[in-house]
Design a protein around this motif. Structure first.
Motif, PDB file in Angstrom:
ATOM      1  N   GLU A 184      -3.961  -9.741 -11.639  1.00 35.07           N
ATOM      2  CA  GLU A 184      -4.184 -10.933 -10.829  1.00 35.07           C
ATOM      3  C   GLU A 184      -2.867 -11.540 -10.335  1.00 35.07           C
ATOM      4  OE1 GLU A 184      -6.652 -13.424  -8.742  1.00 35.07           O
ATOM      5  OE2 GLU A 184      -7.121 -11.619  -9.882  1.00 35.07           O
ATOM      6  N   LYS A 185      -1.839 -11.472 -11.159  1.00 34.95           N
ATOM      7  CA  LYS A 185      -0.545 -12.023 -10.754  1.00 34.95           C
ATOM      8  C   LYS A 185      -0.001 -11.288  -9.535  1.00 34.95           C
ATOM      9  CE  LYS A 185       4.051 -13.161 -12.514  1.00 34.95           C
ATOM     10  NZ  LYS A 185       4.943 -13.159 -13.700  1.00 34.95           N
ATOM     11  N   ALA A 186      -0.100  -9.959  -9.534  1.00 36.49           N
ATOM     12  CA  ALA A 186       0.375  -9.186  -8.389  1.00 36.49           C
ATOM     13  C   ALA A 186      -0.449  -9.489  -7.148  1.00 36.49           C
ATOM     14  CB  ALA A 186       0.321  -7.697  -8.706  1.00 36.49           C
ATOM     15  N   ARG A 187      -1.735  -9.677  -7.338  1.00 39.92           N
ATOM     16  CA  ARG A 187      -2.599  -9.988  -6.193  1.00 39.92           C
ATOM     17  C   ARG A 187      -2.259 -11.350  -5.598  1.00 39.92           C
ATOM     18  NH1 ARG A 187      -5.938  -6.920  -9.692  1.00 39.92           N
ATOM     19  NH2 ARG A 187      -7.123  -5.292  -8.620  1.00 39.92           N
ATOM     20  N   LYS A 188      -2.070 -12.341  -6.458  1.00 40.36           N
ATOM     21  CA  LYS A 188      -1.829 -13.701  -5.980  1.00 40.36           C
ATOM     22  C   LYS A 188      -0.409 -13.889  -5.465  1.00 40.36           C
ATOM     23  CE  LYS A 188      -5.256 -16.296  -8.666  1.00 40.36           C
ATOM     24  NZ  LYS A 188      -5.480 -17.342  -9.709  1.00 40.36           N
ATOM     25  N   GLU A 189       0.578 -13.435  -6.225  1.00 41.06           N
ATOM     26  CA  GLU A 189       1.965 -13.691  -5.851  1.00 41.06           C
ATOM     27  C   GLU A 189       2.460 -12.780  -4.741  1.00 41.06           C
ATOM     28  OE1 GLU A 189       4.781 -13.757  -9.002  1.00 41.06           O
ATOM     29  OE2 GLU A 189       3.739 -15.333 -10.132  1.00 41.06           O
ATOM     30  N   LEU A 190       2.018 -11.531  -4.755  1.00 41.34           N
ATOM     31  CA  LEU A 190       2.567 -10.547  -3.826  1.00 41.34           C
ATOM     32  C   LEU A 190       1.605 -10.165  -2.705  1.00 41.34           C
ATOM     33  CD1 LEU A 190       4.213  -8.134  -6.431  1.00 41.34           C
ATOM     34  CD2 LEU A 190       5.233 -10.118  -5.303  1.00 41.34           C
ATOM     35  N   GLY A 191       0.344 -10.592  -2.828  1.00 40.54           N
ATOM     36  CA  GLY A 191      -0.637 -10.196  -1.826  1.00 40.54           C
ATOM     37  C   GLY A 191      -1.053  -8.741  -1.940  1.00 40.54           C
ATOM     38  N   TRP A 192      -0.905  -8.177  -3.149  1.00 38.91           N
ATOM     39  CA  TRP A 192      -1.278  -6.768  -3.364  1.00 38.91           C
ATOM     40  C   TRP A 192      -2.783  -6.607  -3.219  1.00 38.91           C
ATOM     41  CZ3 TRP A 192      -2.782  -4.167  -8.393  1.00 38.91           C
ATOM     42  CH2 TRP A 192      -2.728  -2.767  -8.286  1.00 38.91           C
ATOM     43  N   GLN A 193      -3.200  -5.644  -2.423  1.00 32.43           N
ATOM     44  CA  GLN A 193      -4.616  -5.388  -2.184  1.00 32.43           C
ATOM     45  C   GLN A 193      -4.920  -3.899  -2.386  1.00 32.43           C
ATOM     46  OE1 GLN A 193      -5.003  -7.022   1.841  1.00 32.43           O
ATOM     47  NE2 GLN A 193      -5.884  -8.885   0.988  1.00 32.43           N
ATOM     48  N   PRO A 194      -5.084  -3.475  -3.639  1.00 28.77           N
ATOM     49  CA  PRO A 194      -5.387  -2.061  -3.895  1.00 28.77           C
ATOM     50  C   PRO A 194      -6.728  -1.672  -3.280  1.00 28.77           C
ATOM     51  CG  PRO A 194      -5.726  -3.388  -5.874  1.00 28.77           C
ATOM     52  CD  PRO A 194      -5.081  -4.286  -4.867  1.00 28.77           C
ATOM     53  N   VAL A 195      -6.803  -0.438  -2.815  1.00 25.90           N
ATOM     54  CA  VAL A 195      -8.018  -0.001  -2.105  1.00 25.90           C
ATOM     55  C   VAL A 195      -8.798   1.067  -2.867  1.00 25.90           C
ATOM     56  CG1 VAL A 195      -7.088  -0.580   0.153  1.00 25.90           C
ATOM     57  CG2 VAL A 195      -6.702   1.707  -0.766  1.00 25.90           C
ATOM     58  N   HIS A 196      -8.180   1.708  -3.842  1.00 31.51           N
ATOM     59  CA  HIS A 196      -8.869   2.753  -4.620  1.00 31.51           C
ATOM     60  C   HIS A 196      -9.369   2.145  -5.928  1.00 31.51           C
ATOM     61  CE1 HIS A 196      -7.152   5.905  -2.006  1.00 31.51           C
ATOM     62  NE2 HIS A 196      -6.082   5.138  -1.997  1.00 31.51           N
ATOM     63  N   ASN A 197     -10.638   2.344  -6.218  1.00 33.91           N
ATOM     64  CA  ASN A 197     -11.173   1.716  -7.439  1.00 33.91           C
ATOM     65  C   ASN A 197     -12.187   2.582  -8.167  1.00 33.91           C
ATOM     66  OD1 ASN A 197     -13.356   1.584  -5.742  1.00 33.91           O
ATOM     67  ND2 ASN A 197     -13.646  -0.629  -5.878  1.00 33.91           N
ATOM     68  N   ASN A 198     -12.121   3.902  -7.980  1.00 37.23           N
ATOM     69  CA  ASN A 198     -13.065   4.747  -8.708  1.00 37.23           C
ATOM     70  C   ASN A 198     -12.368   6.008  -9.195  1.00 37.23           C
ATOM     71  OD1 ASN A 198     -15.263   6.244  -9.711  1.00 37.23           O
ATOM     72  ND2 ASN A 198     -16.641   5.141  -8.348  1.00 37.23           N
ATOM     73  N   LEU A 199     -11.794   5.908 -10.391  1.00 42.24           N
ATOM     74  CA  LEU A 199     -11.135   7.037 -10.998  1.00 42.24           C
ATOM     75  C   LEU A 199     -12.066   8.219 -11.159  1.00 42.24           C
ATOM     76  CD1 LEU A 199      -8.854   6.936 -14.120  1.00 42.24           C
ATOM     77  CD2 LEU A 199     -10.818   8.435 -14.107  1.00 42.24           C
ATOM     78  N   LEU A 200     -13.321   7.962 -11.537  1.00 44.94           N
ATOM     79  CA  LEU A 200     -14.259   9.052 -11.807  1.00 44.94           C
ATOM     80  C   LEU A 200     -14.534   9.891 -10.558  1.00 44.94           C
ATOM     81  CD1 LEU A 200     -16.829   7.214 -14.116  1.00 44.94           C
ATOM     82  CD2 LEU A 200     -14.839   8.566 -14.777  1.00 44.94           C
ATOM     83  N   GLU A 201     -14.637   9.261  -9.415  1.00 43.55           N
ATOM     84  CA  GLU A 201     -14.855  10.010  -8.177  1.00 43.55           C
ATOM     85  C   GLU A 201     -13.648  10.860  -7.821  1.00 43.55           C
ATOM     86  OE1 GLU A 201     -15.968   7.497  -4.961  1.00 43.55           O
ATOM     87  OE2 GLU A 201     -17.932   6.988  -5.801  1.00 43.55           O
ATOM     88  N   GLU A 202     -12.470  10.402  -8.214  1.00 40.10           N
ATOM     89  CA  GLU A 202     -11.247  11.127  -7.882  1.00 40.10           C
ATOM     90  C   GLU A 202     -11.132  12.431  -8.671  1.00 40.10           C
ATOM     91  OE1 GLU A 202      -7.585  11.102  -5.619  1.00 40.10           O
ATOM     92  OE2 GLU A 202      -9.236   9.645  -5.618  1.00 40.10           O
ATOM     93  N   ILE A 203     -11.714  12.482  -9.874  1.00 42.23           N
ATOM     94  CA  ILE A 203     -11.630  13.681 -10.697  1.00 42.23           C
ATOM     95  C   ILE A 203     -12.348  14.831  -9.982  1.00 42.23           C
ATOM     96  CG2 ILE A 203     -12.302  14.755 -12.889  1.00 42.23           C
ATOM     97  CD1 ILE A 203     -12.100  11.983 -14.165  1.00 42.23           C
ATOM     98  N   GLY A 204     -11.635  15.916  -9.791  1.00 35.51           N
ATOM     99  CA  GLY A 204     -12.219  17.075  -9.136  1.00 35.51           C
ATOM    100  C   GLY A 204     -11.899  17.184  -7.671  1.00 35.51           C
TER     101      GLY A 204
END
Length: 298
Positions: free
Chosen positions: A277-297
């Motif tokens: 949350e600190k990175a999101r609020k202070e730096l405006g970080w907006q990660p776009v990947h949120n499904n590790l399980l789909e990435e496997i394979g």
């Protein structure tokens, strides 16, 4: 406008190499120090200017960093001699130093037996003995903000996704996939119910850029965008590999024999739960990947 000059330690690695390529694509000049002469040409193929040597054997570290505005350590989270030397060399320079920690500082040695509930938003005050040294290094880097250094720490949780540099794979998921192929069954430590926060490598390296552009001296930033259990990871590995669906439960002793104590306890058997949350609020970080399980394979 003159390109910002970055010196990265760890460009032969998964995160460091990805970060170097990412920053080059955004107009940064990137220099690096690599341990082996044979790695120089490989790193230079990425577009990075590299020289070979051992940091602590360099007689004049301030001169090594002289042409850099920003120094980033992605090579070793646990070497106090290296970090102390960097801090001494940068003292009073006003330069930016970003040190990379790791989510193992949150490990609870749950041995896969229970799901954690505590989600950390800041550096832990009472880490387990095995990770106390890493936390001490992190705290020293943060305190260096009082020594005329714009110092920060980025702490990734479990990192996944295809890298951009020489090393394309992360550690934990590929390790579990290799073990599943060897045994013909996915594996987990204990019941596999321990939870781990995670972050995609592309989101992580975007966070480094935001930190070097906007970060506040003395700041500690977690990198995470989601969480999952090791049981769910094992299920997904079985599915991707077309195995029979059974999962082998490893005792902590078996896991240590297989991967060593650090990986067994802190890479595979602990709850590692953090909030970015600190990175999101202070730096405006907006990660776009949120499904590790789909990435496997993939």
């Amino acid at each position: 406008m003159k390109a910002k000059r970055v010196f990265i330690l760890g460009t032969t690695g998964y995160i460091g190499g990805s970060l170097a390529v990412y920053l080059l694509e955004r107009g940064y000049q990137v220099n690096s120090l690599v341990r082996k002469q044979t790695d120089v040409a490989l790193v230079q193929q990425l577009g990075v200017h590299a020289t070979a040597g051992i940091l602590l054997e360099n007689p004049d570290l301030p001169a090594l960093f002289e042409t850099a505005d920003i120094i980033i350590n992605v090579s070793d989270s646990d070497d106090p001699f290296m970090v102390a030397a960097i801090l001494d060399a940068l003292e009073g320079s006003g330069k930016t130093f970003i040190h990379t920690s790791g989510g193992g500082i949150l490990g609870d040695k749950a041995e896969g037996q229970y799901a954690g509930e505590v989600v950390y938003t800041d550096i832990p005050e009472n880490p387990l003995l095995e990770r106390a040294g890493r936390v001490a290094i992190d705290k020293a880097v943060l305190a260096a903000a009082q020594r005329g250094i714009r110092s920060m720490v980025i702490c990734p949780t479990l990192v996944y996704g295809k890298g951009l540099g020489l090393k394309k794979e992360s550690d934990q998921i590929p390790t579990l996939i290799r073990e599943a192929k060897k045994r013909n069954k996915a594996v987990m430590v204990g019941k596999g119910v321990t939870l781990t926060s995670n972050v995609h490598v592309m989101d992580l390296i975007a966070l480094y850029e935001l930190a070097l552009e906007k970060g506040t001296a003395g700041s500690f930033y977690y990198a995470e965008n989601g969480q999952t259990s090791f049981y769910a990871i094992a299920e997904r590995i079985n599915q991707v590999l077309g195995l029979d669906g059974e999962i082998t439960s490893l005792s902590i002793q078996e896991a240590i024999r297989t991967w060593g104590p650090a990986m067994a306890h802190f890479g595979m058997g602990s709850n590692i739960l953090a909030s970015a949350e600190k990175a999101r609020k202070e730096l405006g970080w907006q990660p776009v990947h949120n499904n590790l399980l789909e990435e496997i394979g993939l």
